[in-house]
Write a protein that holds these residues in place. Structure first.
Motif, mmCIF file in Angstrom:
data_model
loop_
_atom_site.group_PDB
_atom_site.id
_atom_site.type_symbol
_atom_site.label_atom_id
_atom_site.label_comp_id
_atom_site.label_asym_id
_atom_site.label_seq_id
_atom_site.Cartn_x
_atom_site.Cartn_y
_atom_site.Cartn_z
ATOM 1 N N PRO B 184 -44.984 16.600 6.929
ATOM 2 C CA PRO B 184 -44.465 16.433 5.570
ATOM 3 C C PRO B 184 -43.423 17.488 5.191
ATOM 4 C CG PRO B 184 -46.758 17.163 5.537
ATOM 5 C CD PRO B 184 -46.432 16.842 6.940
ATOM 6 N N GLU B 185 -43.493 18.680 5.791
ATOM 7 C CA GLU B 185 -42.532 19.704 5.387
ATOM 8 C C GLU B 185 -41.103 19.320 5.747
ATOM 9 O OE1 GLU B 185 -45.019 20.101 7.531
ATOM 10 O OE2 GLU B 185 -44.581 21.565 9.114
ATOM 11 N N ASP B 189 -44.375 11.882 7.657
ATOM 12 C CA ASP B 189 -45.609 11.436 7.032
ATOM 13 C C ASP B 189 -46.712 11.292 8.086
ATOM 14 O OD1 ASP B 189 -47.656 10.266 5.694
ATOM 15 O OD2 ASP B 189 -46.490 8.591 4.889
ATOM 16 N N PRO B 190 -47.792 12.083 7.938
ATOM 17 C CA PRO B 190 -48.886 11.970 8.912
ATOM 18 C C PRO B 190 -49.506 10.575 8.939
ATOM 19 C CG PRO B 190 -49.349 13.705 7.278
ATOM 20 C CD PRO B 190 -48.047 13.090 6.905
ATOM 21 N N LEU B 191 -49.428 9.868 7.806
ATOM 22 C CA LEU B 191 -50.020 8.522 7.779
ATOM 23 C C LEU B 191 -49.227 7.545 8.627
ATOM 24 C CD1 LEU B 191 -51.449 7.522 4.327
ATOM 25 C CD2 LEU B 191 -52.581 8.319 6.389
ATOM 26 N N GLN B 194 -50.786 7.455 11.863
ATOM 27 C CA GLN B 194 -52.028 6.674 11.893
ATOM 28 C C GLN B 194 -51.736 5.175 11.931
ATOM 29 O OE1 GLN B 194 -55.084 7.713 9.127
ATOM 30 N NE2 GLN B 194 -55.033 9.875 9.650
ATOM 31 N N VAL B 255 -60.036 4.993 4.071
ATOM 32 C CA VAL B 255 -60.201 6.182 3.228
ATOM 33 C C VAL B 255 -58.967 7.083 3.229
ATOM 34 C CG1 VAL B 255 -62.702 6.144 3.533
ATOM 35 C CG2 VAL B 255 -61.316 7.632 4.980
ATOM 36 N N THR B 256 -57.823 6.548 3.676
ATOM 37 C CA THR B 256 -56.620 7.383 3.673
ATOM 38 C C THR B 256 -55.873 7.291 2.358
ATOM 39 O OG1 THR B 256 -55.329 5.575 4.605
ATOM 40 C CG2 THR B 256 -56.240 7.181 6.161
ATOM 41 N N GLY B 257 -56.351 6.454 1.441
ATOM 42 C CA GLY B 257 -55.663 6.315 0.160
ATOM 43 C C GLY B 257 -54.802 5.070 0.074
ATOM 44 N N ALA B 330 -66.224 7.429 9.400
ATOM 45 C CA ALA B 330 -66.248 8.731 10.094
ATOM 46 C C ALA B 330 -67.653 9.311 10.209
ATOM 47 C CB ALA B 330 -65.313 9.737 9.437
#
Lengths: 296, 475
Positions: B184-185, B189-191, B194, B255-257, B330
């Motif tokens: 993100p920096e 995006d880490p998502l 995924q 559950v990632t939003g 999880a």
């Protein structure tokens, strides 16, 4: 209204399964879910029990059919095999049947999902939970010019005495923390969840509340709960986050609104003192009684 | 087992072919045959040997994990870290925690990419699909179900692996060359990672199980001495599973939003997969219905597969519901679920296929009694490992934990003991293999009788280096 019917059903199921014990944390040889402390978790428990009414009979049906063919159609019993390889009717039945079962599952499932992700109109308390390797930071919204914020680390065994947390049934190993998140009972609490910008993904989980949401760097996720009884509740980080993934628990202390307000005011100047005062207050026997009454 | 006169003539031709082939094979050096293999059967054999080696390593990793989790606290991995790195005290504990995470990940990767996939696709598919395809009259709707399953699996691999390749290339450059696709920096995006991973990852779980479906169909049909029930339904159920398998990936990410509508869609799409899967389970039972069942070792494994895969399937239906997954995501419940469909599903299918084709591939018959012991000990062991994990997950125990609150100790102990029972089962597997090669009981062309109708059973055992010098005709 469907929702009310579910709530009534959920209450009945809870009565059936309630053991009366203090169950906001895992118990030895537990086979079921933790006791519910929020409406959403009551609904989850109801829905889980509901799904079992479908999946256990289906599994048993398959098992029984397997046993029947093994007994009835073994070579010694049935030396000449039939040549049947089609039956359109039965093929249609075992296609349509599961579709109907899935519909029965889907309707309450969608209701549950909608209830979980629909936030109440009025939010009473907002806490921002920020995960870092390997602790949580809780920041309270709207408390003066410098908002209350503190780190929450797993309680180290040597620190038990100093923290007044020697009782392992209340403050279990790997679950107890130094500073709990404190929230009022019966109020809508919103939790904003994220991870430090250059950290890794963590996950904020509270089984008794039916809450689980990932803490992702660069993203602000949110969840909510309304705890219906006071007590100390435990959860654990639920996304692999490195070496100490197993050692960054989440502890939420649900207290009366008055106690919450006192704690919040006191914590602004001295968190440690505020926590000690709160612990002294909630450990009074009268308070425990109230909590038990609410649970029934 | 000889059938019509025509069949006898056919065998005679094959015998000639075999004799000719022996002569041909004789000229091939060991290095030519095994290091520069071009023969599908030799390549299949090499893949199977590789899968066995990798499977043992992956299994030992899981035993180490279960040893660590046998009781609360950190015991095994701190010792391992001090053995391997010479750490002591707190450094050994920290090193042990790191090693534990490495073991968990390595166990998963080795079992999936170096054991199940090489065994099914590299091993059995390389061996048996070429024997069964492209004969005159072999149309799509006459193709054996194992060939169907491998065809569908090939499409899944073709469409999903490039997505994984892209994702892991971006991880590689993120970690080594300063890019920020997922950081993100830098606006990443880490998502995204995924989504890409699971766009591959979900079809991958069908890649692991579809060949198993195909093999189980052959075995059930063979030992019931009946053609497979609802053949076309079985074939197109696999097509449907493969197709829908591509549009359900975000059920790994409830559950990632994800937004409400997104979660609703993925709940719906995921539940749809239960329908073709149900068709398969019921069709297997219908195949046996009215059959004349012989309980040979492959059949026992196949029966175990059907029951345990069903059990893993129904917990999958539970987890498909995002509202319930919120509580179980999880946790060990998920671990129990996917080991029921993989460790007790895919792996049981592999063992079933091993005993089914072992006489064909080696020419030797395995010992039924050892095979039975192998099944029963493994059956008890793996159920002891994984059934209690449902309880642990429901009570809230998260996955990938090296240490857990003391309340979880009971079921973890049972689970660990199960792992040692399964280890004994594995010894019986090797005993069976050694016994077969030592005793050299001649299997014959077709040890299973008239229920075995696919083409490999018309060949000698092991088949000649080049089979079908005279092409078989499919009616």
């Amino acid at each position: 209204m469907i929702k009310r019917a579910y709530a009534a059903l959920a209450a009945m199921i809870c009565l059936l399964f309630a053991t009366g014990s203090y169950a906001d944390q895992p118990r030895p040889w537990e086979t079921g879910m933790q006791q519910a402390a929020t409406g959403n978790m009551h609904q989850i428990r109801w829905f889980e029990a509901y799904t079992l009414w479908f999946i256990i009979p289906i599994t048993l049906l398959v098992l029984i059919l397997l046993l029947v063919v093994m007994v009835k159609f073994r070579a010694s019993k049935n030396p000449v095999p039939s040549k049947t390889s089609h039956n359109t009717l039965i093929e249609v039945i075992w296609t349509i049947g599961p579709v109907l079962i899935l519909l029965f599952l889907a309707i309450p499932s969608f209701n549950l999902l909608t209830d979980q992700l629909t936030f109440p109109e009025k939010i009473d308390v907002t806490v921002k939970a920020t995960a870092t390797q390997w602790q949580w930071n809780y920041e309270y919204e709207g408390s003066g010019t410098s908002p209350l914020a503190f780190d929450s680390f797993m309680l180290k065994e040597p620190d038990r005495a100093a923290a007044g947390k020697e009782d392992k049934s209340k403050y279990p190993r790997l679950l107890a923390v130094d500073n709990e998140m404190v929230v009022p009972v019966g109020k809508n609490v919103r939790v904003l969840v994220t991870a430090a910008p250059t950290d890794v993904i963590h996950s904020f989980a509270m089984p008794a509340f039916g809450v689980r949401i990932d803490a992702i760097p660069g993203r602000l996720n949110e969840t909510w709960f309304n705890a219906d009884r006071e007590g100390l509740y435990y959860g654990q980080c639920s996304e692999l986050c490195g070496k100490d993934h197993s050692f960054m628990p989440i502890a939420i202390r649900v207290v009366s609104d008055d106690q919450y307000k006192q704690w919040l005011a006191a914590a602004a100047t001295d968190l440690n003192k505020a926590n000690k005062a709160l612990m002294a207050a909630v450990d009074q026997p009268t308070t425990v009684k109230v909590a038990e009454n609410t649970a029934k | 087992m000889a059938g019509s006169k025509a069949h006898d003539d056919h065998s005679h031709d094959l015998h000639d072919a075999h004799a000719h082939d022996d002569h041909h094979a004789h000229k091939q050096s060991f290095a030519d045959r095994w290091l520069f293999s071009t023969n599908h059967k030799d390549i299949g054999t090499l893949y199977l040997i590789f899968a066995i080696f990798a499977g043992v390593i992956g299994f030992l990793l899981s035993v180490a994990i279960r040893m660590e989790l046998q009781e609360p606290g950190i015991q095994i991995f701190s010792g391992l870290a001090s053995m391997v790195y010479g750490f002591s005290g707190d450094a050994a504990i920290d090193g042990g925690k790191q090693m534990y995470n490495v073991f968990v990940t390595a166990h998963a990767l080795i079992m999936i990419f170096f054991m199940v996939m090489p065994a099914m696709i590299g091993g059995f598919a390389n061996w048996m699909v070429p024997i069964n395809m492209r004969a005159p009259g072999m149309t799509l709707h006459k193709m054996p179900l194992f060939a169907w399953s491998v065809l569908i699996t090939a499409f899944l691999l073709l469409l999903s692996l490039p997505v994984l390749a892209g994702a892991i290339t971006m991880v590689l450059t993120d970690r080594n060359f300063g890019t920020t696709f997922f950081a993100p920096e830098g606006g990443g995006d880490p998502l995204l990672y995924q989504h890409l991973f699971w766009f591959f990852g979900h079809p991958e779980v069908y890649i692991l199980i579809l060949p198993g479906f195909g093999m189980i169909s052959h075995i059930i049909s063979t030992f019931s001495r009946k053609p497979i029930f609802g053949y076309l339904g079985m074939a197109y159920a696999m097509v449907a599973i493969g197709a829908v398998g591509f549009v359900v990936w975000a059920h790994h990410m409830y559950v990632t939003g994800l937004s409400l509508d997104t979660q609703r869609y993925f709940v719906f799409a995921t539940m749809v997969i239960a329908v073709p899967t149900g068709v398969k389970v019921f069709s297997w039972i219908a195949t046996m219905w009215g059959g004349s069942i012989q309980f040979r070792t492959p059949m026992i494994w196949a029966l175990g597969f059907i029951f345990l895969f069903t059990l893993g399937g129904v917990t999958g239906v539970q987890l498909a519901n995002a509202g319930l997954d919120r509580e179980l995501h999880a946790t060990y419940f998920v671990v129990a679920h996917f080991h029921y469909v993989l460790s007790l599903g895919a792996v049981f299918a592999i063992f079933a296929a091993w005993y089914y084709w072992f006489p064909k591939m080696t020419g030797y018959m395995y010992n039924e009694r050892i095979g039975n012991w192998h099944f029963w000990i493994t059956f008890v062991g793996v159920n002891m490992v994984f059934f209690p994990q449902h309880f642990l997950g429901r009570a809230g125990m998260p996955r990938r934990y090296i240490d857990y609150p003391d309340a979880y100790a009971g079921w973890n102990f049972v689970s660990s003991i199960g792992s040692y029972v399964a280890a004994v089962g594995l010894c019986f597997f090797f005993w069976g293999v050694i016994d077969a090669f030592v005793k050299k009981r001649v299997a014959g062309n077709n040890p299973w009788g008239d229920g075995a109708t696919t083409l490999e059973w018309q060949l000698s055992s092991p088949p000649p280096h080049h089979q079908w010098e005279e092409l078989p005709r499919i009616k």
